[in-house]
Write a protein that holds these residues in place. Sequence first.
Motif, short mmCIF file in Angstrom:
data_model
loop_
_atom_site.label_atom_id
_atom_site.label_comp_id
_atom_site.label_asym_id
_atom_site.label_seq_id
_atom_site.Cartn_x
_atom_site.Cartn_y
_atom_site.Cartn_z
N THR A 104 0.82 -1.22 0.00
CA THR A 104 0.00 0.00 0.00
C THR A 104 0.85 1.27 0.00
OG1 THR A 104 -0.10 -0.01 2.40
CG2 THR A 104 -1.91 -1.09 1.24
N GLY A 105 2.15 1.13 0.28
CA GLY A 105 3.00 2.31 0.27
C GLY A 105 4.40 1.93 0.69
N GLY A 106 5.30 2.91 0.55
CA GLY A 106 6.68 2.62 0.94
C GLY A 106 7.54 3.86 0.83
N ASN A 107 8.71 3.76 1.42
CA ASN A 107 9.64 4.88 1.37
C ASN A 107 11.05 4.32 1.53
OD1 ASN A 107 10.25 7.54 1.01
ND2 ASN A 107 9.00 8.23 2.73
N MET A 108 12.04 5.06 1.00
CA MET A 108 13.41 4.54 1.14
C MET A 108 14.41 5.68 1.25
SD MET A 108 13.81 3.23 -2.78
CE MET A 108 12.02 3.21 -3.03
N GLU A 109 15.55 5.34 1.84
CA GLU A 109 16.74 6.18 1.81
C GLU A 109 17.88 5.24 1.43
OE1 GLU A 109 17.84 7.30 6.04
OE2 GLU A 109 15.70 6.91 6.26
N PRO A 110 19.09 5.75 1.20
CA PRO A 110 20.15 4.84 0.77
C PRO A 110 20.36 3.70 1.77
CG PRO A 110 20.83 7.12 0.43
CD PRO A 110 19.53 7.16 1.19
N LEU A 111 20.22 2.47 1.30
CA LEU A 111 20.44 1.22 2.05
C LEU A 111 19.40 0.92 3.14
CD1 LEU A 111 24.37 1.22 2.37
CD2 LEU A 111 22.94 0.41 0.48
N LYS A 112 18.26 1.62 3.11
CA LYS A 112 17.21 1.39 4.12
C LYS A 112 15.85 1.66 3.50
CE LYS A 112 16.86 3.42 8.31
NZ LYS A 112 17.25 4.37 9.38
N GLY A 113 14.87 0.82 3.79
CA GLY A 113 13.54 1.10 3.25
C GLY A 113 12.45 0.46 4.08
#
Length: 235
Positions: free
Chosen positions: A117-126
């Motif tokens: 239903t959704g998601g988010n990420m930063e470098p090497l983490k999500g």
Amino acid sequence: MTEALYHTDAYLKEFDAVVTAIDGNKVALDRTAFYPGGGGQPHDVGTLAANGETWNVVKVSKQGADVWHELDREAPSVGTQVHGAIDWDRRYKLMRTHTAMHILCGVIFRDYGASVTGGNMEPLKGRMDFEFETMRQEFVKQIEEKINVEVTQARPTSVKILPRAEAFQIPDLIRTKINLLPAGITEIRTIEIVGLDLQADGGTHVANTSEVGRIRVVDYKSKGKINKRIEVALD
Ligand SMILES: [Zn+2]
């Protein structure tokens, strides 16, 4: 209108372009390798250079058909030829992370029938949220093993740009809520992890799941009866 070089070549690190418009410290370019953000993937940073001067690109965003690059000081004038370079170390980490997220949602749908239903990420983490009523703490180890199998299987990824009507015929795309895309969009970009997952997606991905490396499931949270959040990290 900015040609989105990142849509067809995720591995492009440097490029030449011309300034087509300015707005304060921001420039629009005729073409760019800077990803403007979207689909949970943050925008790129990097530099633009012209006539012996270098600017830091601190923010990138898409407005209509143009990609705008916010610079650390007064922008070069319209018509200037610039050389762009993205912060490749950071971008490549984001590509590995983004593909890891698609491995995760591909495995969860295939083996548990749960949709993202959704998601988010930063470098090497999500993190990703699923409609996953039956998710339990005991699944964490299982899920971690299954996603790492997909990494060691070294599955290729494939990007296609399809006419809207054609994309709407593909059952895998319909389940990932392609129908929520605005009516004005005439072409749909798809990313497939061959044999595992197919989604409409504008982001940048690695060419093969082997590039992702080891994925760890670092957290699992219940966000209510149905919604569950899974967090992953890469080494
Ligand atoms: Zn994505």
